[in-house]
Structure formats: C-alpha cells, structure tokens
Design a protein around this motif. Structure first.
Motif, PDB file in Angstrom:
ATOM      1  N   ASN A 308      43.156  40.495  33.254  1.00 40.44           N
ATOM      2  CA  ASN A 308      43.367  41.011  34.609  1.00 40.44           C
ATOM      3  C   ASN A 308      42.118  40.853  35.476  1.00 40.44           C
ATOM      4  O   ASN A 308      42.211  40.593  36.676  1.00 40.44           O
ATOM      5  N   ARG A 309      40.950  40.980  34.865  1.00 39.63           N
ATOM      6  CA  ARG A 309      39.715  40.747  35.621  1.00 39.63           C
ATOM      7  C   ARG A 309      39.629  39.291  36.072  1.00 39.63           C
ATOM      8  O   ARG A 309      39.136  39.004  37.162  1.00 39.63           O
ATOM      9  N   ARG A 310      40.121  38.386  35.246  1.00 39.11           N
ATOM     10  CA  ARG A 310      40.089  36.974  35.626  1.00 39.11           C
ATOM     11  C   ARG A 310      41.091  36.685  36.746  1.00 39.11           C
ATOM     12  O   ARG A 310      40.838  35.853  37.614  1.00 39.11           O
ATOM     13  N   ILE A 311      42.241  37.346  36.740  1.00 39.48           N
ATOM     14  CA  ILE A 311      43.189  37.187  37.854  1.00 39.48           C
ATOM     15  C   ILE A 311      42.515  37.618  39.152  1.00 39.48           C
ATOM     16  O   ILE A 311      42.635  36.960  40.191  1.00 39.48           O
ATOM     17  N   LEU A 312      41.785  38.723  39.084  1.00 42.91           N
ATOM     18  CA  LEU A 312      41.047  39.193  40.259  1.00 42.91           C
ATOM     19  C   LEU A 312      39.992  38.174  40.678  1.00 42.91           C
ATOM     20  O   LEU A 312      39.812  37.903  41.872  1.00 42.91           O
ATOM     21  N   ALA A 313      39.296  37.588  39.699  1.00 45.75           N
ATOM     22  CA  ALA A 313      38.266  36.585  40.007  1.00 45.75           C
ATOM     23  C   ALA A 313      38.879  35.355  40.662  1.00 45.75           C
ATOM     24  O   ALA A 313      38.314  34.789  41.598  1.00 45.75           O
ATOM     25  N   VAL A 314      40.050  34.929  40.174  1.00 48.96           N
ATOM     26  CA  VAL A 314      40.727  33.764  40.752  1.00 48.96           C
ATOM     27  C   VAL A 314      41.136  34.045  42.195  1.00 48.96           C
ATOM     28  O   VAL A 314      41.102  33.159  43.048  1.00 48.96           O
ATOM     29  N   SER A 315      41.479  35.291  42.486  1.00 46.60           N
ATOM     30  CA  SER A 315      42.009  35.640  43.810  1.00 46.60           C
ATOM     31  C   SER A 315      41.023  35.384  44.947  1.00 46.60           C
ATOM     32  O   SER A 315      41.431  35.209  46.092  1.00 46.60           O
ATOM     33  N   VAL A 316      39.721  35.362  44.653  1.00 47.80           N
ATOM     34  CA  VAL A 316      38.742  35.271  45.743  1.00 47.80           C
ATOM     35  C   VAL A 316      38.711  33.895  46.398  1.00 47.80           C
ATOM     36  O   VAL A 316      38.175  33.757  47.498  1.00 47.80           O
ATOM     37  N   GLU A 322      45.638  37.486  48.634  1.00 53.26           N
ATOM     38  CA  GLU A 322      46.101  38.866  48.825  1.00 53.26           C
ATOM     39  C   GLU A 322      47.153  39.245  47.787  1.00 53.26           C
ATOM     40  O   GLU A 322      47.130  40.347  47.240  1.00 53.26           O
ATOM     41  N   LYS A 323      48.067  38.329  47.515  1.00 51.30           N
ATOM     42  CA  LYS A 323      49.119  38.615  46.530  1.00 51.30           C
ATOM     43  C   LYS A 323      48.529  38.735  45.125  1.00 51.30           C
ATOM     44  O   LYS A 323      48.936  39.602  44.338  1.00 51.30           O
ATOM     45  N   LEU A 324      47.579  37.845  44.812  1.00 51.71           N
ATOM     46  CA  LEU A 324      46.939  37.916  43.494  1.00 51.71           C
ATOM     47  C   LEU A 324      46.163  39.208  43.336  1.00 51.71           C
ATOM     48  O   LEU A 324      46.168  39.824  42.267  1.00 51.71           O
ATOM     49  N   ARG A 325      45.474  39.618  44.399  1.00 52.24           N
ATOM     50  CA  ARG A 325      44.725  40.876  44.331  1.00 52.24           C
ATOM     51  C   ARG A 325      45.687  42.055  44.164  1.00 52.24           C
ATOM     52  O   ARG A 325      45.417  42.988  43.408  1.00 52.24           O
ATOM     53  N   GLU A 326      46.816  42.004  44.877  1.00 56.12           N
ATOM     54  CA  GLU A 326      47.829  43.059  44.729  1.00 56.12           C
ATOM     55  C   GLU A 326      48.351  43.098  43.299  1.00 56.12           C
ATOM     56  O   GLU A 326      48.523  44.182  42.717  1.00 56.12           O
ATOM     57  N   LEU A 327      48.592  41.914  42.725  1.00 53.70           N
ATOM     58  CA  LEU A 327      49.073  41.849  41.342  1.00 53.70           C
ATOM     59  C   LEU A 327      48.061  42.451  40.378  1.00 53.70           C
ATOM     60  O   LEU A 327      48.430  43.226  39.475  1.00 53.70           O
ATOM     61  N   SER A 328      46.787  42.128  40.563  1.00 54.41           N
ATOM     62  CA  SER A 328      45.747  42.656  39.667  1.00 54.41           C
ATOM     63  C   SER A 328      45.635  44.172  39.784  1.00 54.41           C
ATOM     64  O   SER A 328      45.409  44.863  38.787  1.00 54.41           O
ATOM     65  N   ILE A 329      45.799  44.691  40.993  1.00 53.21           N
ATOM     66  CA  ILE A 329      45.734  46.153  41.198  1.00 53.21           C
ATOM     67  C   ILE A 329      46.894  46.835  40.488  1.00 53.21           C
ATOM     68  O   ILE A 329      46.723  47.866  39.831  1.00 53.21           O
ATOM     69  N   LYS A 330      48.077  46.261  40.622  1.00 52.03           N
ATOM     70  CA  LYS A 330      49.253  46.848  39.957  1.00 52.03           C
ATOM     71  C   LYS A 330      49.122  46.733  38.436  1.00 52.03           C
ATOM     72  O   LYS A 330      49.495  47.650  37.702  1.00 52.03           O
ATOM     73  N   PHE A 406      56.251  33.021  41.446  1.00 48.80           N
ATOM     74  CA  PHE A 406      55.810  33.574  40.163  1.00 48.80           C
ATOM     75  C   PHE A 406      55.049  34.885  40.379  1.00 48.80           C
ATOM     76  O   PHE A 406      55.265  35.868  39.651  1.00 48.80           O
ATOM     77  N   ILE A 407      54.170  34.908  41.373  1.00 54.78           N
ATOM     78  CA  ILE A 407      53.405  36.134  41.652  1.00 54.78           C
ATOM     79  C   ILE A 407      54.343  37.253  42.077  1.00 54.78           C
ATOM     80  O   ILE A 407      54.225  38.397  41.608  1.00 54.78           O
ATOM     81  N   GLU A 408      55.290  36.926  42.984  1.00 53.92           N
ATOM     82  CA  GLU A 408      56.247  37.946  43.446  1.00 53.92           C
ATOM     83  C   GLU A 408      57.048  38.507  42.273  1.00 53.92           C
ATOM     84  O   GLU A 408      57.241  39.726  42.163  1.00 53.92           O
ATOM     85  N   ASP A 409      57.527  37.617  41.412  1.00 55.88           N
ATOM     86  CA  ASP A 409      58.321  38.061  40.254  1.00 55.88           C
ATOM     87  C   ASP A 409      57.477  38.928  39.317  1.00 55.88           C
ATOM     88  O   ASP A 409      57.962  39.931  38.775  1.00 55.88           O
ATOM     89  N   SER A 410      56.211  38.540  39.134  1.00 56.47           N
ATOM     90  CA  SER A 410      55.326  39.311  38.256  1.00 56.47           C
ATOM     91  C   SER A 410      55.075  40.712  38.812  1.00 56.47           C
ATOM     92  O   SER A 410      55.038  41.692  38.065  1.00 56.47           O
TER      93      SER A 410
END
Length: 536
Positions: A308-316, A322-330, A406-410
């Motif tokens: 999950n930290r890597r998903i956040l890192a990719v989001s930058v 924004e969607k990736l950051r939202e996914l990592s927060i959830k 994929f992000i929306e579904d996740s």
C-alpha cells in the motif's frame, strides 16, 4: 435615478476614472513582479544547470539505499520512507512558489514597453524580459520522465538534446550524467559506464565528475555482485530478491516469472518483488495491480503494508494520482499502518509540485515548433509501459480506461470490506453492551495466546509526550531488536533518523535541516560516533 446620475455626473466620472487608474496601476505592478520573478527563475535554472546538486543527490541516494537494502542495513519500510523524503527534497528544491512562467504572457510585452518608456524619463535602466531557453524545457521534460521512472522516454529526450548543434558544455555533462543513470537502472551497464567515463575524462575539473566517479564505482560493484548472484546455487526466490536489491530489475523479473510455490508467504513475497521490479522499470500499472492483489488477498500481512505504501508512492507521478491516493487511503482503513499518515502528507506535497511542473511544461510549450505537445507526457505516464511506435490511439485510450476502471473497481471492493469490518465491530460492541443472563457465576474467560508465527513480525512503537504528540517512532524486527528510530520536532517533522544493526547497536544517523518555510532542504549523515560522513 436618471436625475441622480445627471446631477452627479462629474463625481461619478471621477470615481470611475480613479477605479480604472488604480486597477491599471495594480495590473502594471503585477506584470512587473511577474517579469522579475520570471527572470529570477530563469537565473536559478541556469545555476541549477551548472550544479545539479539535488538531482545528483537523488541519483547517488538511489544506489546508496539499494546497497543498504542488499547489505540488510535497511529494510523495505525504511527504503520507502527515505525514497519519499528524497523525492520531496528534489521536487521542493525545483519548484519556487507563487508564480508561473506563463502569467501575463500575452500582455507582458506591450506593458513592458510602456513601463520602460516611463522609466526613461526618470533615468532608470529598462527592465529586461529574459526568455527561458528552449533547452531548459527539453531538460525539464526529460527530468520528469526520469523521476517518473520512464527511463526509455527520458533517454529519447536526452538523445534529442544531444543531437542539437548548439548544445554547450555545461549542458552536455548534465545530459551525459543522466543518460548514464537511466542506462544503469535499465541494466545496460557497459553503455552507462561509457557515459560516466566520458564525463570523468573530459570534465575532470567540474563538480559533476565527482558524481560520475561515485556512480561509476557503484555500478562496477553492482555488476560484480549481480554476476556472483546469478552464478550462485541459491534458490530462485533468494536470487531474484538479491537482484532486485542490486537494481537488476529485468534479471530479477526473468527469474520471478519462473518461480512456482504453493506456500502462501513465499507466493506473496514473489508477487511483491515482481511488483517492485515492474514499478522501478516503468511498468507502473502492472505493479499497482499486483500490489492491490496482495492487499485484497491478505490485508493483515506486513507485505500488505509495504504494497500500500508503494501504491501511494506511485500516485505522486501518475495521471490517476487522486484516485490512486484515494485507493491507498481506503486500503489503510483496513490495514491500519501507523506510518502511513506521514507518507501521505509527503506524497501530497510531491504531487502538488509535480502538477505545477506539468502545468508549466504544458504552458511553456505553447507556440513552440520543436517541442512535443504537452499531451506527450500525459500519454506516456497513463499507460503501463512506454508506448510502442505502432500503438494505435484507440489502444492507448483503451488501456487508460482499463486502468482507471481497475482503480474504481478496487475502491468499490475495499469499500465493501470496510463496511463488513465496521459491521463486525458494531456487532461485537452490541454483544458487550447486552450481557446474556446465566444461571450461575460467569465462567472465567480463558486467556488468549497468540500464534507464535503471528508474534514473529516486525512492529513499530510510537512514543508520545505529555500533550499526546508523537515525539519518536521506534522500529523493531521480528525478534524484537530495534532497527531504527525517527525523531519528530514540535511541528511533527522528522528531523533525525537513527539506524541500528542486527544486534541493536547504533550504526549511524541522519539529520534533516529545514528552511524558513519548514521544508527539508539538506540532510547530514553521521556515523555511530557522531562523525560527519556527508552533507547533501
């Protein structure tokens, strides 16, 4: 009302004229400030082109961190934190706040003539509008690709810069250094060495030669170690893990693709290593899908935290930031990672700088003829790999839609998991509040003993002051030995990071220095005895 205007016509004209004059003066002043700030930025870029201290810091640190990872002096958790901190230091140093290059672009020229005409009467020198050279914007685009880990695209841009007839020496050695770095990450070691050697031979009196020599030395060490690992009799999983730590991502992927295991822990590790290699080699969408798969399969594992930290890192650096950051927060609502909050704040600041950079590149390219459209960057970062020349536009759009979907579904899947978790908690609370009557005394509840395997996990401990503020975070390995400590100041910033060896003895520490705005601008490295090793 008409009579009022007729009777006070003169006064109304005076008021309107005053408003127009004041408004005009305000615009003139704003234009002058904008031009001056633009001149300053161009000047700072020229200085940065000469020194490149922060970019060089990022390149050297990449090798240092992975060497520390390979030698087990740091773990994946510390690597993610330090990479994020360094990324913030680099982006913050490149993005002055409060103005853009394109502000008042259309009216700056005519107004500047008027201002200089008036300045002539008071014997003041004329204000000059310094146009930033196109070369700088080419470099900005190349740097963006490089920092976003699209190394092939960065190399294409650097090659285009070198192909120009009017490239000067100060720009030449910068491009060669970055080419060497990109080639090193891609595993094209011999070509990378040639770039570094060219700098060392031809620019020996420049500061960049020192950086090239350091990177050359790191590269030779990596090449020797990669060869040793590949020829060893170690298991494929251990080999691939070591190759990943040695920045040999493509070699690691080749081995990981052939690893088969039925053990859940080992399988999870294979997926994480593969995702990390995909991420580092620019195949970010594939990496995010693997990270999310790990989280959804077992959100209580330590690997899920790392994923999950890597998903956040990719989001930058992604279009879907924004969607990736939202996914990592959830995701974190399920995972419960204590360190996630600090990383989220840093990621948000990096994303802000990145968005400003993209906006500036887009606006500055307007009207030029020898630069690609701004959509080139958006397209390149929105598909999972560097697009092939024959990739149709419809295929690119389909891939963009696929990843976005994929992000929306996740997010929907995680929302469902969060609802289930909340229902379970609510049900347990209801059972506690409503005791069941019994015929006799309530039997003593048996003590719960944790599974020994569950106890053997790395963990963190937050230490708070009397006001409840976190003053430090301690990191421990599965055996309960301390591996690191992050110290925080009154503003909640990490100002000191201590590192410990496998015996729990202090091996060294870093001190971060902040500017007047509270942004980290320098880092000092010390050994265990407090001797200064480096400052970058």
């Amino acid at each position: 009302m008409i009579a009022f205007f007729k009777n006070n016509k003169f006064i109304i004209i005076i008021i309107l004229s005053t408003i127009v004059i004041i408004g005009g003066m305000f615009v003139l002043n704003e234009v002058v400030v904008s031009i001056r700030m633009h001149e300053l930025r161009v000047f700072l870029r020229e200085i940065n082109k000469e020194t490149m201290e922060m970019d060089e810091l990022g390149m050297v640190t990449k090798f240092k961190l992975h060497r520390g990872l390979y030698e087990n002096r740091i773990d994946e958790n510390e690597l993610s934190i330090e990479e994020m901190n360094i990324a913030y230091l680099i982006t913050a140093s490149e993005e002055p706040e409060g103005f853009t290059l394109s502000r008042y672009r259309e009216i700056a020229g005519p107004i500047l003539y008027i201002i200089n005409f008036l300045r002539m009467f008071i014997q003041k020198p004329p204000i000059q509008y310094v146009a930033g050279p196109v070369e700088n914007m080419d470099l900005a685009i190349a740097y963006y690709y490089e920092r976003s880990k699209y190394y092939r695209k960065a190399l294409e841009k650097y090659d285009a810069i070198l192909a120009r007839q009017n490239i000067d020496e100060s720009e030449l050695h910068i491009v060669l250094l970055h080419q060497g770095y990109c080639l090193s990450i891609l595993g094209e070691y011999e070509e990378a060495k040639e770039k570094y050697l060219t700098i060392i031979r031809n620019f020996e009196n420049e500061a960049v030669a020192i950086t090239a020599a350091m990177l050359f030395r790191y590269l030779e060490e990596i090449m020797a170690e990669v060869k040793r690992v590949k020829e060893s009799d170690e298991s494929p999983l251990l080999k691939s893990e070591k190759l990943y730590k040695l920045i040999a991502f493509e070699e690691a992927i080749d081995i990981l693709d052939k690893v088969t295991t039925e053990d859940k822990t080992s399988s999870e590790k294979v997926e994480y290593l593969k995702a990390r290699c995909y991420e580092e080699s620019g195949r970010k969408e594939e990496s995010v899908k693997l990270y999310q798969s790990i989280i959804q399969d077992n959100h209580e594992s330590e690997t899920a935290k790392l994923a999950n930290r890597r998903i956040l890192a990719v989001s930058v650096s992604e279009e879907e930031s924004e969607k990736l950051r939202e996914l990592s927060i959830k995701n974190n609502a399920l995972i419960g990672d204590d360190s996630f909050g600090d990383l989220l704040d840093t990621a948000a600041r990096i994303s802000e700088y990145t968005e400003n950079e993209l906006q500036e590149i887009s606006e500055t390219q307007t009207g030029t003829t020898d630069l690609p459209e701004a959509t080139e960057i958006v397209t390149a970062v929105s598909i999972q790999q560097t697009p092939e020349p024959d990739l149709e536009k419809s295929d690119v759009e389909a891939e963009e839609k696929s990843f976005g979907q994929f992000i929306e579904d996740s997010i929907k899947i995680i929302d469902t998991e969060i609802e289930k978790k909340e229902e379970e908690i609510s049900k347990k609370e209801t059972e506690v509040r409503t005791p069941v009557p019994t015929a006799g005394p309530t039997p003593k509840k048996p003590s719960v003993t944790m599974n020994p395997e569950e106890e053997k996990r790395p963990f963190t401990r937050s230490v708070r002051d009397a006001d409840g503020d976190v003053v430090r975070i301690e990191y421990y390995n599965a055996s309960g030995t301390i591996t690191g400590i992050k110290h925080k100041d009154a503003e909640g910033r990490t100002y000191k990071v201590e590192q410990y060896d496998e015996k729990g003895s202090l091996s060294g520490y870093f001190i971060y220095e902040f500017d007047e705005n509270g942004n980290p601008e320098k880092v000092y490295a010390y050994d265990s005895d407090g001797n200064l090793l480096s400052s970058e």
